[in-house]
Design a protein around this motif. Structure first.
Motif, PDB file in Angstrom:
ATOM      1  N   THR A  21       0.834  -1.200   0.000  1.00  0.00           N
ATOM      2  CA  THR A  21       0.000   0.000   0.000  1.00  0.00           C
ATOM      3  C   THR A  21       0.868   1.250   0.000  1.00  0.00           C
ATOM      4  N   LEU A  22       1.926   1.216   0.784  1.00  0.00           N
ATOM      5  CA  LEU A  22       2.864   2.337   0.823  1.00  0.00           C
ATOM      6  C   LEU A  22       3.487   2.557  -0.552  1.00  0.00           C
ATOM      7  N   GLY A  23       3.831   1.461  -1.225  1.00  0.00           N
ATOM      8  CA  GLY A  23       4.429   1.570  -2.551  1.00  0.00           C
ATOM      9  C   GLY A  23       3.477   2.171  -3.569  1.00  0.00           C
ATOM     10  N   THR A  24       2.224   1.736  -3.547  1.00  0.00           N
ATOM     11  CA  THR A  24       1.224   2.267  -4.477  1.00  0.00           C
ATOM     12  C   THR A  24       1.008   3.755  -4.246  1.00  0.00           C
ATOM     13  N   LEU A  25       0.903   4.135  -2.975  1.00  0.00           N
ATOM     14  CA  LEU A  25       0.716   5.538  -2.613  1.00  0.00           C
ATOM     15  C   LEU A  25       1.889   6.389  -3.089  1.00  0.00           C
ATOM     16  N   SER A  26       3.099   5.947  -2.789  1.00  0.00           N
ATOM     17  CA  SER A  26       4.288   6.726  -3.119  1.00  0.00           C
ATOM     18  C   SER A  26       4.509   6.807  -4.625  1.00  0.00           C
ATOM     19  N   GLU A  27       4.187   5.739  -5.336  1.00  0.00           N
ATOM     20  CA  GLU A  27       4.348   5.740  -6.790  1.00  0.00           C
ATOM     21  C   GLU A  27       3.419   6.764  -7.442  1.00  0.00           C
ATOM     22  N   GLN A  28       2.189   6.865  -6.939  1.00  0.00           N
ATOM     23  CA  GLN A  28       1.251   7.845  -7.492  1.00  0.00           C
ATOM     24  C   GLN A  28       1.726   9.269  -7.200  1.00  0.00           C
ATOM     25  N   ILE A  29       2.237   9.491  -6.002  1.00  0.00           N
ATOM     26  CA  ILE A  29       2.784  10.806  -5.655  1.00  0.00           C
ATOM     27  C   ILE A  29       3.940  11.145  -6.591  1.00  0.00           C
ATOM     28  N   ASP A  30       4.801  10.170  -6.832  1.00  0.00           N
ATOM     29  CA  ASP A  30       5.954  10.367  -7.713  1.00  0.00           C
ATOM     30  C   ASP A  30       5.499  10.721  -9.124  1.00  0.00           C
ATOM     31  N   LYS A  31       4.502  10.018  -9.623  1.00  0.00           N
ATOM     32  CA  LYS A  31       3.986  10.300 -10.964  1.00  0.00           C
ATOM     33  C   LYS A  31       3.410  11.709 -11.048  1.00  0.00           C
ATOM     34  N   ASP A  32       2.638  12.107 -10.034  1.00  0.00           N
ATOM     35  CA  ASP A  32       2.018  13.434 -10.034  1.00  0.00           C
ATOM     36  C   ASP A  32       3.064  14.550 -10.020  1.00  0.00           C
ATOM     37  N   LEU A  33       4.219  14.261  -9.439  1.00  0.00           N
ATOM     38  CA  LEU A  33       5.269  15.277  -9.353  1.00  0.00           C
ATOM     39  C   LEU A  33       5.926  15.568 -10.702  1.00  0.00           C
ATOM     40  N   ILE A  34       5.784  14.688 -11.673  1.00  0.00           N
ATOM     41  CA  ILE A  34       6.414  14.906 -12.979  1.00  0.00           C
ATOM     42  C   ILE A  34       6.014  16.268 -13.541  1.00  0.00           C
ATOM     43  N   ARG A  35       4.733  16.605 -13.401  1.00  0.00           N
ATOM     44  CA  ARG A  35       4.233  17.871 -13.948  1.00  0.00           C
ATOM     45  C   ARG A  35       4.095  18.962 -12.891  1.00  0.00           C
ATOM     46  N   ALA A  36       4.334  18.618 -11.631  1.00  0.00           N
ATOM     47  CA  ALA A  36       4.226  19.606 -10.552  1.00  0.00           C
ATOM     48  C   ALA A  36       5.424  20.552 -10.570  1.00  0.00           C
ATOM     49  N   GLU A  37       5.208  21.762 -10.096  1.00  0.00           N
ATOM     50  CA  GLU A  37       6.283  22.761 -10.091  1.00  0.00           C
ATOM     51  C   GLU A  37       7.216  22.560  -8.910  1.00  0.00           C
ATOM     52  N   ASN A  38       8.492  22.536  -9.204  1.00  0.00           N
ATOM     53  CA  ASN A  38       9.516  22.490  -8.161  1.00  0.00           C
ATOM     54  C   ASN A  38       9.696  23.914  -7.628  1.00  0.00           C
ATOM     55  N   PRO A  39       9.392  24.167  -6.354  1.00  0.00           N
ATOM     56  CA  PRO A  39       9.479  25.538  -5.827  1.00  0.00           C
ATOM     57  C   PRO A  39      10.884  26.122  -5.871  1.00  0.00           C
ATOM     58  N   ASP A  40      11.890  25.274  -5.935  1.00  0.00           N
ATOM     59  CA  ASP A  40      13.271  25.763  -5.968  1.00  0.00           C
ATOM     60  C   ASP A  40      13.681  26.259  -7.349  1.00  0.00           C
ATOM     61  N   THR A  41      13.018  25.749  -8.395  1.00  0.00           N
ATOM     62  CA  THR A  41      13.399  26.118  -9.761  1.00  0.00           C
ATOM     63  C   THR A  41      12.301  26.846 -10.523  1.00  0.00           C
ATOM     64  N   GLY A  42      11.052  26.703 -10.056  1.00  0.00           N
ATOM     65  CA  GLY A  42       9.932  27.293 -10.779  1.00  0.00           C
ATOM     66  C   GLY A  42       9.553  26.506 -12.021  1.00  0.00           C
ATOM     67  N   LYS A  43      10.156  25.334 -12.203  1.00  0.00           N
ATOM     68  CA  LYS A  43       9.876  24.484 -13.359  1.00  0.00           C
ATOM     69  C   LYS A  43       9.336  23.136 -12.881  1.00  0.00           C
ATOM     70  N   PRO A  44       8.675  22.381 -13.762  1.00  0.00           N
ATOM     71  CA  PRO A  44       8.197  21.051 -13.357  1.00  0.00           C
ATOM     72  C   PRO A  44       9.354  20.151 -12.927  1.00  0.00           C
ATOM     73  N   TYR A  45       9.070  19.246 -12.003  1.00  0.00           N
ATOM     74  CA  TYR A  45      10.097  18.293 -11.577  1.00  0.00           C
ATOM     75  C   TYR A  45      10.550  17.432 -12.748  1.00  0.00           C
ATOM     76  N   GLY A  46       9.599  17.072 -13.624  1.00  0.00           N
ATOM     77  CA  GLY A  46       9.943  16.262 -14.782  1.00  0.00           C
ATOM     78  C   GLY A  46      10.632  14.973 -14.372  1.00  0.00           C
ATOM     79  N   TYR A  47      11.692  14.641 -15.104  1.00  0.00           N
ATOM     80  CA  TYR A  47      12.444  13.414 -14.817  1.00  0.00           C
ATOM     81  C   TYR A  47      13.792  13.739 -14.169  1.00  0.00           C
ATOM     82  N   GLY A  48      13.807  14.842 -13.417  1.00  0.00           N
ATOM     83  CA  GLY A  48      15.031  15.269 -12.762  1.00  0.00           C
ATOM     84  C   GLY A  48      15.306  14.520 -11.467  1.00  0.00           C
ATOM     85  N   MET A  49      16.472  14.769 -10.939  1.00  0.00           N
ATOM     86  CA  MET A  49      16.990  14.074  -9.764  1.00  0.00           C
ATOM     87  C   MET A  49      16.178  14.358  -8.496  1.00  0.00           C
TER      88      MET A  49
END
Length: 256
Positions: free
Chosen positions: A49-77
């Motif tokens: 369950t933890l894995g499913t939850l975290s994987e969905q969060i990770d996927k959603d972050l691809i298009r979410a804005e990184n507050p440190d860069t102002g750009k989407p997280y994308g496939y970055g580190m």
């Protein structure tokens, strides 16, 4: 004298085509899970369950804005470690523990362990990749590496695996792969037969087909962020199980 035949051109993917990478994320996630078990005194949702939850969060972050860069997280580190921190936040918001910045920083460092260059070097190329790359080079054909991700992370892999041995200067690190990515190389070799080689249909096959390039598809599902498979057109896509089966395609005269 007959004119020299134009070389074939292979546009190689890296992650989970020439090298396995899922294990590095799994190892870091396992360490994250064990850390949470101790942190929350073994009061924790099931691992699956933890894995499913975290994987969905990770996927959603691809298009979410990184507050440190102002750009989407994308496939970055930053994306994967941040997904672990946000999973920890989610648990704290639901009463599993009290959120602490010190713990969040520790969790982020656990996530960063997925990008350990020593691990890449120890793991090496997938079985049969070295022989296949050598064989294609011996045929006088062109090999180009197009890898998606953050420059620093991909450079770790490229150096650790000594990939310039086969690709030289033909190594390209991109934020994402789309039709234009493949058209750029198609314009460089307008009369050559070109193949995109990779494990991901959305990243390595679909955009190549849109650009009019054939594909060699070696499916290997990794996570939600790469989407799912699609129906393969055998007239334009050669589907294999292992990378070294490409040598067999040569010997059978299947590669034009």
């Amino acid at each position: 004298m007959a004119p020299r035949k134009q070389p074939r051109v292979f546009l190689w993917d890296l992650d989970d085509t020439l090298m396995w990478t899922s294990w590095a994320y799994s190892r870091a996630f396992s360490k994250f899970h064990d850390y949470l078990l101790e942190l929350f005194d073994y009061r924790l949702i099931e691992l699956r369950t933890l894995g499913t939850l975290s994987e969905q969060i990770d996927k959603d972050l691809i298009r979410a804005e990184n507050p440190d860069t102002g750009k989407p997280y994308g496939y970055g580190m930053e994306r994967f470690p941040t997904s672990l921190v946000k999973t920890y936040e989610w648990l704290c918001e639901r009463g599993y523990g009290e959120y602490r910045e010190l713990v969040a920083r520790r969790i982020k460092m656990i996530g960063m362990e997925a990008f350990d260059p020593l691990g890449y070097k120890q793991q090496g190329l997938v079985k049969g990749a070295r022989e296949t790359l050598d064989y294609i080079r011996e045929q006088g054909d062109v090999q180009i590496l197009i890898t998606k991700g953050e420059v620093l992370v991909q450079d770790y892999k490229i150096v650790a695996l000594d990939l310039d041995r086969w690709f030289g200067e033909e190594i390209y690190i991109v934020d994402s792969k789309n039709k234009g990515t493949f058209e750029e190389h198609q314009r460089r070799f307008p009369v050559s037969r070109m193949y995109s080689v990779g494990n991901s249909y959305p990243s390595d096959v679909q955009p190549a087909l849109e650009a009019g390039i054939s594909a060699i598809y070696i499916p290997y599902y990794t996570w939600l962020g790469e989407g799912s498979d699609a129906e393969v057109d055998p007239a334009r896509v050669l589907q294999l199980r292992k990378v070294d089966e490409i040598i067999g395609l040569y010997k059978a005269g299947i590669l034009a």
